[in-house]
Design a protein around this motif. Structure first.
Motif, mmCIF file in Angstrom:
data_model
loop_
_atom_site.group_PDB
_atom_site.id
_atom_site.type_symbol
_atom_site.label_atom_id
_atom_site.label_comp_id
_atom_site.label_asym_id
_atom_site.label_seq_id
_atom_site.Cartn_x
_atom_site.Cartn_y
_atom_site.Cartn_z
ATOM 1 N N MET A 1 0.845 -1.171 0.000
ATOM 2 C CA MET A 1 0.000 0.000 0.000
ATOM 3 C C MET A 1 0.892 1.236 0.000
ATOM 4 O O MET A 1 1.872 1.292 0.737
ATOM 5 N N ASN A 2 0.540 2.188 -0.819
ATOM 6 C CA ASN A 2 1.325 3.414 -0.926
ATOM 7 C C ASN A 2 0.727 4.531 -0.090
ATOM 8 O O ASN A 2 -0.489 4.593 0.109
ATOM 9 N N LEU A 3 1.597 5.418 0.352
ATOM 10 C CA LEU A 3 1.169 6.654 1.000
ATOM 11 C C LEU A 3 0.867 7.690 -0.068
ATOM 12 O O LEU A 3 1.319 7.572 -1.216
ATOM 13 N N ALA A 4 0.134 8.715 0.297
ATOM 14 C CA ALA A 4 -0.156 9.814 -0.634
ATOM 15 C C ALA A 4 1.116 10.599 -0.922
ATOM 16 O O ALA A 4 1.988 10.749 -0.063
ATOM 17 N N THR A 5 1.216 11.110 -2.166
ATOM 18 C CA THR A 5 2.341 11.950 -2.567
ATOM 19 C C THR A 5 1.815 13.157 -3.331
ATOM 20 O O THR A 5 0.743 13.102 -3.933
ATOM 21 N N PHE A 6 2.561 14.238 -3.299
ATOM 22 C CA PHE A 6 2.181 15.415 -4.080
ATOM 23 C C PHE A 6 2.056 15.050 -5.552
ATOM 24 O O PHE A 6 1.123 15.475 -6.223
ATOM 25 N N GLU A 7 3.005 14.254 -6.046
ATOM 26 C CA GLU A 7 3.034 13.901 -7.462
ATOM 27 C C GLU A 7 1.765 13.174 -7.909
ATOM 28 O O GLU A 7 1.215 13.479 -8.962
ATOM 29 N N ASN A 8 1.283 12.245 -7.103
ATOM 30 C CA ASN A 8 0.118 11.451 -7.492
ATOM 31 C C ASN A 8 -1.208 11.963 -6.941
ATOM 32 O O ASN A 8 -2.253 11.763 -7.551
ATOM 33 N N ASP A 9 -1.168 12.591 -5.751
ATOM 34 C CA ASP A 9 -2.404 12.889 -5.034
ATOM 35 C C ASP A 9 -2.616 14.362 -4.691
ATOM 36 O O ASP A 9 -3.670 14.726 -4.197
ATOM 37 N N TRP B 1 -1.378 15.905 -2.269
ATOM 38 C CA TRP B 1 -1.263 16.061 -0.825
ATOM 39 C C TRP B 1 -0.378 14.947 -0.296
ATOM 40 O O TRP B 1 -0.170 13.942 -0.962
ATOM 41 N N GLU B 2 0.165 15.159 0.879
ATOM 42 C CA GLU B 2 0.904 14.116 1.578
ATOM 43 C C GLU B 2 0.934 14.459 3.055
ATOM 44 O O GLU B 2 0.527 15.555 3.458
ATOM 45 N N ILE C 1 -1.184 20.100 1.769
ATOM 46 C CA ILE C 1 -2.086 20.074 0.626
ATOM 47 C C ILE C 1 -1.664 21.138 -0.375
ATOM 48 O O ILE C 1 -1.454 22.289 0.000
ATOM 49 N N GLU C 2 -1.553 20.734 -1.647
ATOM 50 C CA GLU C 2 -1.240 21.712 -2.688
ATOM 51 C C GLU C 2 -2.464 22.573 -2.955
ATOM 52 O O GLU C 2 -3.574 22.068 -3.111
ATOM 53 N N GLY C 3 -2.237 23.860 -2.980
ATOM 54 C CA GLY C 3 -3.299 24.810 -3.293
ATOM 55 C C GLY C 3 -2.718 25.929 -4.140
ATOM 56 O O GLY C 3 -1.568 25.852 -4.583
ATOM 57 N N TYR C 4 -3.507 26.947 -4.342
ATOM 58 C CA TYR C 4 -3.065 28.096 -5.132
ATOM 59 C C TYR C 4 -3.262 29.360 -4.324
ATOM 60 O O TYR C 4 -4.282 29.525 -3.658
#
Length: 135
Positions: free
Chosen positions: A1-9, A11-12, A50-53
């Motif tokens: 099982m993978n953790l969340a990453t900025f690249e895929n999700d 957020w992390e 979390i990535e935002g703008y």
């Protein structure tokens, strides 16, 4: 099982262990034995990045501390149910993070541990997750 990453999700989770190492006098975390001995129903606090703008449409990272109720233990990983709606995310947006979704994490991410009332645990864990994490 993978953790969340900025690249895929987009957020992390921030490592609570790393934050503690950087600021040991001001950033407390529970002992490693406690973090590795979580039980289903425990509430843990995690730091979500979390990535935002920003107002200029530039990518920025927003950090939020939120509670997750442990619902499953898989080896050295945990699955929890997010017990908050992130303030930085509109619930109407098509984004994974939101109240009631599954969150994968490890002991290194935990920055606090509590135990909610048993009736709340039972209610929360008897709900079908809003979204399930790939296993």
């Amino acid at each position: 099982m993978n953790l969340a990453t900025f690249e895929n999700d987009y957020w992390e989770l921030r490592s609570g262990e790393a934050a503690h190492r950087e600021n040991p006098d001001t950033f407390w975390i529970p002992d490693i034995q406690e973090r590795k001995a979580l039980k289903i129903g425990d509430a843990v606090r995690l730091i979500f990045e979390i990535e935002g703008y920003d107002e200029n449409d530039k990518v920025e990272i927003i950090s939020e501390r939120m509670n997750v109720i442990v619902s499953e233990i898989i080896g050295d990983m945990y699955i929890g149910i997010l017990d908050h709606q992130p303030a930085s995310i509109d619930p109407e947006d098509d984004f994974y993070l939101g109240y009631g979704v599954e969150i994968p994490f490890k002991a290194e991410h935990v920055i606090n541990i509590t135990r909610p009332p048993e009736d709340y645990i039972k209610w929360q864990l008897n709900q079908k997750p809003e979204k399930c994490w790939n296993r």
